[in-house]
Write a protein that holds these residues in place. Structure first.
Motif, PDB file in Angstrom:
ATOM      1  N   GLY A 111     -76.000 -84.041  62.062  1.00 17.00           N
ATOM      2  CA  GLY A 111     -75.100 -83.402  61.107  1.00 17.00           C
ATOM      3  C   GLY A 111     -75.824 -82.551  60.087  1.00 17.00           C
ATOM      4  O   GLY A 111     -75.423 -81.417  59.807  1.00 17.00           O
ATOM      5  N   MET A 112     -76.920 -83.078  59.535  1.00 13.16           N
ATOM      6  CA  MET A 112     -77.639 -82.331  58.499  1.00 13.16           C
ATOM      7  C   MET A 112     -78.332 -81.101  59.067  1.00 13.16           C
ATOM      8  O   MET A 112     -78.337 -80.045  58.429  1.00 13.16           O
ATOM      9  N   ARG A 113     -78.890 -81.204  60.267  1.00  3.47           N
ATOM     10  CA  ARG A 113     -79.523 -80.025  60.898  1.00  3.47           C
ATOM     11  C   ARG A 113     -78.475 -78.952  61.202  1.00  3.47           C
ATOM     12  O   ARG A 113     -78.698 -77.763  60.975  1.00  3.47           O
ATOM     13  N   MET A 114     -77.346 -79.388  61.743  1.00  3.04           N
ATOM     14  CA  MET A 114     -76.295 -78.451  62.124  1.00  3.04           C
ATOM     15  C   MET A 114     -75.741 -77.723  60.895  1.00  3.04           C
ATOM     16  O   MET A 114     -75.528 -76.511  60.927  1.00  3.04           O
ATOM     17  N   ILE A 115     -75.546 -78.437  59.811  1.00  2.00           N
ATOM     18  CA  ILE A 115     -74.947 -77.865  58.602  1.00  2.00           C
ATOM     19  C   ILE A 115     -75.927 -76.990  57.832  1.00  2.00           C
ATOM     20  O   ILE A 115     -75.572 -75.921  57.348  1.00  2.00           O
ATOM     21  N   THR A 116     -77.175 -77.449  57.698  1.00  2.00           N
ATOM     22  CA  THR A 116     -78.119 -76.770  56.808  1.00  2.00           C
ATOM     23  C   THR A 116     -79.143 -75.890  57.512  1.00  2.00           C
ATOM     24  O   THR A 116     -79.669 -74.969  56.899  1.00  2.00           O
ATOM     25  N   GLY A 117     -79.482 -76.220  58.747  1.00  7.50           N
ATOM     26  CA  GLY A 117     -80.566 -75.527  59.432  1.00  7.50           C
ATOM     27  C   GLY A 117     -81.943 -75.954  58.948  1.00  7.50           C
ATOM     28  O   GLY A 117     -82.953 -75.409  59.368  1.00  7.50           O
ATOM     29  N   LEU A 118     -81.990 -76.949  58.059  1.00  6.18           N
ATOM     30  CA  LEU A 118     -83.257 -77.443  57.522  1.00  6.18           C
ATOM     31  C   LEU A 118     -83.830 -78.537  58.415  1.00  6.18           C
ATOM     32  O   LEU A 118     -83.104 -79.174  59.172  1.00  6.18           O
ATOM     33  N   ASP A 119     -85.131 -78.751  58.289  1.00  8.25           N
ATOM     34  CA  ASP A 119     -85.779 -79.835  59.030  1.00  8.25           C
ATOM     35  C   ASP A 119     -85.379 -81.181  58.447  1.00  8.25           C
ATOM     36  O   ASP A 119     -85.086 -81.298  57.253  1.00  8.25           O
ATOM     37  N   VAL A 120     -85.378 -82.188  59.317  1.00 13.41           N
ATOM     38  CA  VAL A 120     -85.032 -83.554  58.918  1.00 13.41           C
ATOM     39  C   VAL A 120     -86.194 -84.464  59.285  1.00 13.41           C
ATOM     40  O   VAL A 120     -86.796 -84.315  60.343  1.00 13.41           O
ATOM     41  N   ILE A 121     -86.488 -85.401  58.400  1.00 11.70           N
ATOM     42  CA  ILE A 121     -87.553 -86.378  58.641  1.00 11.70           C
ATOM     43  C   ILE A 121     -86.909 -87.710  59.000  1.00 11.70           C
ATOM     44  O   ILE A 121     -86.273 -88.340  58.155  1.00 11.70           O
ATOM     45  N   ARG A 122     -87.064 -88.110  60.263  1.00 11.50           N
ATOM     46  CA  ARG A 122     -86.484 -89.371  60.736  1.00 11.50           C
ATOM     47  C   ARG A 122     -87.313 -90.580  60.333  1.00 11.50           C
ATOM     48  O   ARG A 122     -86.782 -91.651  60.145  1.00 11.50           O
ATOM     49  N   ASP A 123     -88.621 -90.409  60.265  1.00  4.86           N
ATOM     50  CA  ASP A 123     -89.483 -91.556  59.982  1.00  4.86           C
ATOM     51  C   ASP A 123     -89.734 -91.715  58.482  1.00  4.86           C
ATOM     52  O   ASP A 123     -90.839 -91.980  58.038  1.00  4.86           O
ATOM     53  N   ALA A 124     -88.683 -91.562  57.713  1.00  2.43           N
ATOM     54  CA  ALA A 124     -88.723 -91.772  56.272  1.00  2.43           C
ATOM     55  C   ALA A 124     -88.782 -93.284  55.999  1.00  2.43           C
ATOM     56  O   ALA A 124     -88.652 -94.084  56.929  1.00  2.43           O
ATOM     57  N   PRO A 125     -88.953 -93.670  54.742  1.00  2.10           N
ATOM     58  CA  PRO A 125     -88.915 -95.109  54.440  1.00  2.10           C
ATOM     59  C   PRO A 125     -87.627 -95.750  54.970  1.00  2.10           C
ATOM     60  O   PRO A 125     -86.609 -95.072  55.130  1.00  2.10           O
ATOM     61  N   ALA A 126     -87.678 -97.046  55.234  1.00  2.00           N
ATOM     62  CA  ALA A 126     -86.532 -97.764  55.806  1.00  2.00           C
ATOM     63  C   ALA A 126     -85.254 -97.488  55.024  1.00  2.00           C
ATOM     64  O   ALA A 126     -85.257 -97.474  53.792  1.00  2.00           O
ATOM     65  N   SER A 127     -84.185 -97.263  55.749  1.00  2.00           N
ATOM     66  CA  SER A 127     -82.837 -97.003  55.214  1.00  2.00           C
ATOM     67  C   SER A 127     -82.708 -95.661  54.486  1.00  2.00           C
ATOM     68  O   SER A 127     -81.800 -95.470  53.685  1.00  2.00           O
ATOM     69  N   TRP A 128     -83.597 -94.725  54.777  1.00  2.33           N
ATOM     70  CA  TRP A 128     -83.529 -93.383  54.200  1.00  2.33           C
ATOM     71  C   TRP A 128     -83.800 -92.363  55.297  1.00  2.33           C
ATOM     72  O   TRP A 128     -84.465 -92.653  56.274  1.00  2.33           O
ATOM     73  N   ILE A 129     -83.283 -91.152  55.115  1.00  2.33           N
ATOM     74  CA  ILE A 129     -83.578 -90.034  56.001  1.00  2.33           C
ATOM     75  C   ILE A 129     -83.951 -88.853  55.122  1.00  2.33           C
ATOM     76  O   ILE A 129     -83.348 -88.648  54.059  1.00  2.33           O
ATOM     77  N   GLY A 130     -84.966 -88.107  55.534  1.00  4.65           N
ATOM     78  CA  GLY A 130     -85.459 -87.015  54.703  1.00  4.65           C
ATOM     79  C   GLY A 130     -84.900 -85.665  55.107  1.00  4.65           C
ATOM     80  O   GLY A 130     -84.753 -85.361  56.283  1.00  4.65           O
ATOM     81  N   LEU A 131     -84.604 -84.846  54.122  1.00  2.00           N
ATOM     82  CA  LEU A 131     -84.154 -83.471  54.322  1.00  2.00           C
ATOM     83  C   LEU A 131     -85.186 -82.561  53.659  1.00  2.00           C
ATOM     84  O   LEU A 131     -85.392 -82.641  52.444  1.00  2.00           O
ATOM     85  N   VAL A 132     -85.845 -81.718  54.440  1.00  2.00           N
ATOM     86  CA  VAL A 132     -86.924 -80.865  53.928  1.00  2.00           C
ATOM     87  C   VAL A 132     -86.314 -79.580  53.366  1.00  2.00           C
ATOM     88  O   VAL A 132     -85.769 -78.764  54.112  1.00  2.00           O
ATOM     89  N   CYS A 133     -86.424 -79.413  52.058  1.00  2.10           N
ATOM     90  CA  CYS A 133     -85.895 -78.225  51.387  1.00  2.10           C
ATOM     91  C   CYS A 133     -86.903 -77.077  51.482  1.00  2.10           C
ATOM     92  O   CYS A 133     -88.062 -77.288  51.821  1.00  2.10           O
ATOM     93  N   ASP A 134     -86.456 -75.880  51.167  1.00  2.00           N
ATOM     94  CA  ASP A 134     -87.328 -74.706  51.233  1.00  2.00           C
ATOM     95  C   ASP A 134     -88.457 -74.767  50.207  1.00  2.00           C
ATOM     96  O   ASP A 134     -89.558 -74.293  50.459  1.00  2.00           O
ATOM     97  N   ASP A 135     -88.155 -75.310  49.029  1.00  2.00           N
ATOM     98  CA  ASP A 135     -89.169 -75.415  47.973  1.00  2.00           C
ATOM     99  C   ASP A 135     -88.735 -76.493  46.977  1.00  2.00           C
ATOM    100  O   ASP A 135     -87.659 -77.076  47.111  1.00  2.00           O
ATOM    101  N   GLN A 136     -89.583 -76.726  45.972  1.00  2.00           N
ATOM    102  CA  GLN A 136     -89.274 -77.760  44.987  1.00  2.00           C
ATOM    103  C   GLN A 136     -88.058 -77.406  44.142  1.00  2.00           C
ATOM    104  O   GLN A 136     -87.282 -78.288  43.779  1.00  2.00           O
ATOM    105  N   ALA A 137     -87.880 -76.135  43.842  1.00  2.00           N
ATOM    106  CA  ALA A 137     -86.720 -75.727  43.040  1.00  2.00           C
ATOM    107  C   ALA A 137     -85.419 -76.096  43.754  1.00  2.00           C
ATOM    108  O   ALA A 137     -84.488 -76.627  43.137  1.00  2.00           O
ATOM    109  N   MET A 138     -85.362 -75.842  45.042  1.00  2.00           N
ATOM    110  CA  MET A 138     -84.181 -76.208  45.830  1.00  2.00           C
ATOM    111  C   MET A 138     -83.998 -77.724  45.841  1.00  2.00           C
ATOM    112  O   MET A 138     -82.890 -78.226  45.657  1.00  2.00           O
ATOM    113  N   ALA A 139     -85.084 -78.457  46.049  1.00  2.00           N
ATOM    114  CA  ALA A 139     -85.002 -79.922  46.106  1.00  2.00           C
ATOM    115  C   ALA A 139     -84.508 -80.505  44.788  1.00  2.00           C
ATOM    116  O   ALA A 139     -83.644 -81.396  44.784  1.00  2.00           O
TER     117      ALA A 139
END
Length: 119
Positions: A34-62
């Motif tokens: 869902g997040m890849r389809m909606i945003t086109g951003l990379d996703v980190i599956r191997d994040a800490p337990a019970s979390w999923i990572g969304l890689v933003c373009d830069d820190q300002a966006m994050a």
């Protein structure tokens, strides 16, 4: 009976840990899709337990997305330009999974269409 990774029922008793891993994998996969389809951003599956990572373009966006997501009442953490969103194995497609994907869709849309030009 236990549901196998292939979606078949096995006759042996299912161990709680196996079921937890299966459910966790399904939740992560659906959130990632869902997040890849909606945003086109990379996703980190191997994040800490019970979390999923969304890689933003830069820190300002994050930072901007983090604040906007908090206002939407969804838990979120940030590390550099990666946002970590909740991904519990107990999440349901029509409930929490939909809520996480919806808030990511709303906030990234607003960022790309409006806020990024001002940042």
């Amino acid at each position: 009976m236990c549901l196998s990774r292939e979606g078949e029922f096995e006759t042996r008793p299912c161990k709680h840990r196996e079921m937890q891993q299966l459910l966790d994998g399904e939740v992560i996969a659906e959130l990632e899709r869902g997040m890849r389809m909606i945003t086109g951003l990379d996703v980190i599956r191997d994040a800490p337990a019970s979390w999923i990572g969304l890689v933003c373009d830069d820190q300002a966006m994050a930072i901007w997305l983090l604040r906007a997501i908090i206002v939407e009442n969804v838990a979120v953490r940030r590390g550099d330009k990666v946002l970590y969103l909740p991904a519990s194995p107990n999440y349901q497609l029509g409930g929490e999974i939909k809520n996480v994907i919806t808030v990511v869709a709303k906030t990234t849309h607003y960022w790309t269409e409006h806020a990024s030009a001002k940042a």
